[in-house]
Design an enzyme around this catalytic site. Structure first.
Site, PDB file in Angstrom:
ATOM      1  N   ASP A  46       3.852  32.324 -21.658  1.00  0.00           N
ATOM      2  CA  ASP A  46       3.025  31.137 -21.440  1.00  0.00           C
ATOM      3  C   ASP A  46       1.560  31.460 -21.743  1.00  0.00           C
ATOM      4  O   ASP A  46       0.959  32.298 -21.072  1.00  0.00           O
ATOM      5  CB  ASP A  46       3.164  30.679 -19.983  1.00  0.00           C
ATOM      6  CG  ASP A  46       2.413  29.393 -19.714  1.00  0.00           C
ATOM      7  OD1 ASP A  46       3.001  28.315 -19.930  1.00  0.00           O
ATOM      8  OD2 ASP A  46       1.236  29.455 -19.302  1.00  0.00           O
ATOM      9  N   TYR A  51      -7.083  30.120 -22.808  1.00  0.00           N
ATOM     10  CA  TYR A  51      -7.044  31.527 -22.384  1.00  0.00           C
ATOM     11  C   TYR A  51      -7.689  32.466 -23.412  1.00  0.00           C
ATOM     12  O   TYR A  51      -7.951  33.632 -23.100  1.00  0.00           O
ATOM     13  CB  TYR A  51      -5.602  31.999 -22.098  1.00  0.00           C
ATOM     14  CG  TYR A  51      -4.847  31.171 -21.075  1.00  0.00           C
ATOM     15  CD1 TYR A  51      -5.494  30.247 -20.260  1.00  0.00           C
ATOM     16  CD2 TYR A  51      -3.477  31.323 -20.929  1.00  0.00           C
ATOM     17  CE1 TYR A  51      -4.790  29.477 -19.344  1.00  0.00           C
ATOM     18  CE2 TYR A  51      -2.765  30.564 -20.003  1.00  0.00           C
ATOM     19  CZ  TYR A  51      -3.427  29.634 -19.221  1.00  0.00           C
ATOM     20  OH  TYR A  51      -2.715  28.885 -18.317  1.00  0.00           O
ATOM     21  N   LYS A  76      -0.992  25.394 -24.825  1.00  0.00           N
ATOM     22  CA  LYS A  76      -1.508  24.138 -24.231  1.00  0.00           C
ATOM     23  C   LYS A  76      -2.786  23.700 -24.928  1.00  0.00           C
ATOM     24  O   LYS A  76      -3.629  24.538 -25.279  1.00  0.00           O
ATOM     25  CB  LYS A  76      -1.799  24.340 -22.738  1.00  0.00           C
ATOM     26  CG  LYS A  76      -0.741  25.108 -22.001  1.00  0.00           C
ATOM     27  CD  LYS A  76      -0.973  25.199 -20.512  1.00  0.00           C
ATOM     28  CE  LYS A  76      -0.044  26.234 -19.895  1.00  0.00           C
ATOM     29  NZ  LYS A  76      -0.508  27.626 -19.990  1.00  0.00           N
ATOM     30  N   HIS A 109      -2.951  20.206 -21.354  1.00  0.00           N
ATOM     31  CA  HIS A 109      -3.249  21.139 -20.252  1.00  0.00           C
ATOM     32  C   HIS A 109      -3.655  20.410 -18.960  1.00  0.00           C
ATOM     33  O   HIS A 109      -3.237  20.789 -17.867  1.00  0.00           O
ATOM     34  CB  HIS A 109      -4.370  22.083 -20.705  1.00  0.00           C
ATOM     35  CG  HIS A 109      -4.376  23.409 -20.018  1.00  0.00           C
ATOM     36  ND1 HIS A 109      -4.793  24.563 -20.626  1.00  0.00           N
ATOM     37  CD2 HIS A 109      -4.020  23.772 -18.759  1.00  0.00           C
ATOM     38  CE1 HIS A 109      -4.689  25.577 -19.780  1.00  0.00           C
ATOM     39  NE2 HIS A 109      -4.235  25.124 -18.638  1.00  0.00           N
TER      40      HIS A 109
HETATM   41  N1  NAP Z   1      -1.342  24.928 -16.506  1.00  0.00           N
HETATM   42  C1  NAP Z   1      -2.330  25.390 -15.787  1.00  0.00           C
HETATM   43  O1  NAP Z   1      -3.312  24.686 -15.504  1.00  0.00           O
HETATM   44  C2  NAP Z   1      -2.258  26.809 -15.301  1.00  0.00           C
HETATM   45  C3  NAP Z   1      -3.205  27.274 -14.372  1.00  0.00           C
HETATM   46  C4  NAP Z   1      -3.103  28.588 -13.920  1.00  0.00           C
HETATM   47  C5  NAP Z   1      -2.074  29.401 -14.386  1.00  0.00           C
HETATM   48  N2  NAP Z   1      -1.194  28.933 -15.325  1.00  0.00           N
HETATM   49  C6  NAP Z   1      -0.099  29.797 -15.875  1.00  0.00           C
HETATM   50  O2  NAP Z   1       0.620  30.361 -14.792  1.00  0.00           O
HETATM   51  C7  NAP Z   1       0.606  31.795 -14.916  1.00  0.00           C
HETATM   52  C8  NAP Z   1       0.668  32.455 -13.552  1.00  0.00           C
HETATM   53  O3  NAP Z   1      -0.410  32.032 -12.729  1.00  0.00           O
HETATM   54  P1  NAP Z   1      -1.676  32.948 -12.364  1.00  0.00           P
HETATM   55  O4  NAP Z   1      -1.856  33.960 -13.424  1.00  0.00           O
HETATM   56  O5  NAP Z   1      -2.805  32.042 -12.057  1.00  0.00           O
HETATM   57  O6  NAP Z   1      -1.284  33.612 -10.971  1.00  0.00           O
HETATM   58  P2  NAP Z   1      -0.033  34.391 -10.347  1.00  0.00           P
HETATM   59  O7  NAP Z   1       0.972  34.727 -11.372  1.00  0.00           O
HETATM   60  O8  NAP Z   1       0.376  33.605  -9.140  1.00  0.00           O
HETATM   61  O9  NAP Z   1      -0.748  35.714  -9.805  1.00  0.00           O
HETATM   62  C9  NAP Z   1      -1.346  36.659 -10.649  1.00  0.00           C
HETATM   63  C10 NAP Z   1      -2.118  37.666  -9.779  1.00  0.00           C
HETATM   64  O10 NAP Z   1      -1.220  38.312  -8.888  1.00  0.00           O
HETATM   65  C11 NAP Z   1      -1.213  39.726  -9.136  1.00  0.00           C
HETATM   66  N3  NAP Z   1       0.205  40.136  -9.105  1.00  0.00           N
HETATM   67  C12 NAP Z   1       1.170  39.828 -10.011  1.00  0.00           C
HETATM   68  N4  NAP Z   1       2.348  40.336  -9.655  1.00  0.00           N
HETATM   69  C13 NAP Z   1       2.144  40.988  -8.480  1.00  0.00           C
HETATM   70  C14 NAP Z   1       2.994  41.733  -7.619  1.00  0.00           C
HETATM   71  N5  NAP Z   1       4.280  41.910  -7.898  1.00  0.00           N
HETATM   72  N6  NAP Z   1       2.436  42.274  -6.496  1.00  0.00           N
HETATM   73  C15 NAP Z   1       1.119  42.103  -6.203  1.00  0.00           C
HETATM   74  N7  NAP Z   1       0.279  41.404  -6.988  1.00  0.00           N
HETATM   75  C16 NAP Z   1       0.789  40.865  -8.127  1.00  0.00           C
HETATM   76  C17 NAP Z   1      -1.835  39.918 -10.510  1.00  0.00           C
HETATM   77  O11 NAP Z   1      -2.544  41.151 -10.551  1.00  0.00           O
HETATM   78  P3  NAP Z   1      -2.576  42.162 -11.819  1.00  0.00           P
HETATM   79  O12 NAP Z   1      -2.572  41.334 -13.080  1.00  0.00           O
HETATM   80  O13 NAP Z   1      -3.856  42.889 -11.605  1.00  0.00           O
HETATM   81  O14 NAP Z   1      -1.360  43.030 -11.699  1.00  0.00           O
HETATM   82  C18 NAP Z   1      -2.798  38.747 -10.570  1.00  0.00           C
HETATM   83  O15 NAP Z   1      -3.992  39.056  -9.888  1.00  0.00           O
HETATM   84  C19 NAP Z   1      -0.712  32.043 -15.663  1.00  0.00           C
HETATM   85  O16 NAP Z   1      -0.811  33.352 -16.164  1.00  0.00           O
HETATM   86  C20 NAP Z   1      -0.643  30.963 -16.703  1.00  0.00           C
HETATM   87  O17 NAP Z   1       0.255  31.325 -17.735  1.00  0.00           O
HETATM   88  C21 NAP Z   1      -1.268  27.646 -15.771  1.00  0.00           C
END
Ligand code: NAP
Length: 275
Positions: A46, A51, A76, A109
């Site tokens: 994704d 990004y 997106k 998005h």
């Molecule tokens: N459509 C939208 O508006 C929108 C908005 C936000 C996100 N997204 C998508 O959703 C994806 C996921 O959301 P997100 O990146 O915001 O947050 P997330 O996946 O909920 O959390 C990522 C964070 O958690 C840490 N982490 C990951 N796995 C872990 C584990 N097993 N144990 C402890 N910490 C862990 C990562 O640290 P490290 O990387 O330092 O390991 C990072 O700081 C995004 O990457 C993006 O593709 C979409």
């Protein structure tokens, strides 16, 4: 470790229920990190124009040695490209950046309710879809009222709605609306960017199962039927987040985790966010 289940979208396209998120991965780190995810077994990536790492995501997809047809790639549309012709041009740029012949899923998005008209934007995505350049199209951060406007004024029903969902924001109403209209829910920030990992309930269940809080939280999403793509730049976590198919939560566990809801967002509110 079991295989990754697929969800069938409303146009019969299949999407792996678990993918890899790339928000806030620096471009310099993106190729290597995405390759690590593909190596670990992820087959769904994704990204987004916002990004700034589509080029490096594309490099990883092209360099990883897995057939293009076996990898599901989402991007997106940026918030500054909602006008019809801008959306078409922005899609072309995405394809140039990725260096791929087609995209699996292209999303609006954000709805940006105070700016322009996303119905016009959606009509551009419908053209891209009809041309086969995106195999599926969908939206992100749409509330039921935004989805209703699309359903009433356009032809193609979005395949997915990608929204913020995690134990502190369970989004029951938006998910139910999606289920009613055959729009799959994709849960972004599935572990609330780490904020749910200290939760006592999630930790108690994790200890009992011999799993980590992240694994229990991701498993909760999977059993609720949502599509997830946790982000990590850490090899061990990339592997840990993938290893969620060898155990099962009880209905009681699912209910307890769902009851943690406090309508708390980590990201912007789609009703007021205008880019
Ligand atoms: N459509 C939208 O508006 C929108 C908005 C936000 C996100 N997204 C998508 O959703 C994806 C996921 O959301 P997100 O990146 O915001 O947050 P997330 O996946 O909920 O959390 C990522 C964070 O958690 C840490 N982490 C990951 N796995 C872990 C584990 N097993 N144990 C402890 N910490 C862990 C990562 O640290 P490290 O990387 O330092 O390991 C990072 O700081 C995004 O990457 C993006 O593709 C979409």
């Amino acid at each position: 470790m079991g295989a990754i289940p697929a969800i069938t979208l409303n146009n019969a396209v299949q999407i792996p229920q678990l993918g890899f998120g790339t928000f806030q991965i620096e471009p310099e780190e993106t190729r290597e990190t995405t390759l690590a995810a593909l190596e670990a077994g992820y087959r769904h990536i994704d990204t987004a124009q916002m990004y700034g790492n589509e080029k490096e995501v594309g490099q990883a997809v092209r360099d990883c040695g897995v057939d293009r047809a076996d990898i599901f790639v989402t991007s997106k549309l940026n918030n500054d490209a909602h006008a019809h012709d801008d959306a078409l041009k922005a899609f072309d740029r995405t394809m140039d950046e990725l260096g791929l012949d087609y995209l699996d899923l292209f999303l609006i998005h954000w709805p940006l309710p105070g700016k322009g008209d996303f119905v016009e934007t959606w009509k551009a995505l419908e053209e891209i879809y009809r041309d086969g350049r995106a195999k599926s199209i969908g939206v992100s951060n749409f509330q039921p009222k935004h989805l209703n406007r699309l359903l009433q004024n356009t032809d193609v029903v979005p395949a997915v709605n990608q929204i913020e969902v995690h134990p502190y924001l369970t989004q029951d109403d938006v998910r139910a609306f999606g289920a009613e209209h055959d729009i799959a829910t994709e849960a972004w920030s599935p572990i609330a960017q780490g904020k749910v990992l200290d939760d006592p309930t999630i930790n108690r269940i994790a200890q009992r199962e011999g799993k980590t809080p992240a694994q229990v939280t991701l498993r909760w999403h999977i059993q609720r039927g949502d599509i997830v793509f946790p982000k990590s730049v850490t090899q061990k976590r990339i592997e840990e987040n993938f290893d969620i198919f060898g155990f099962e939560l009880s209905e009681g566990d699912i209910g307890e985790i769902s009851a943690l809801n406090r309508d708390e967002r980590v990201g912007p509110d789609p009703d007021t966010f205008n880019g």
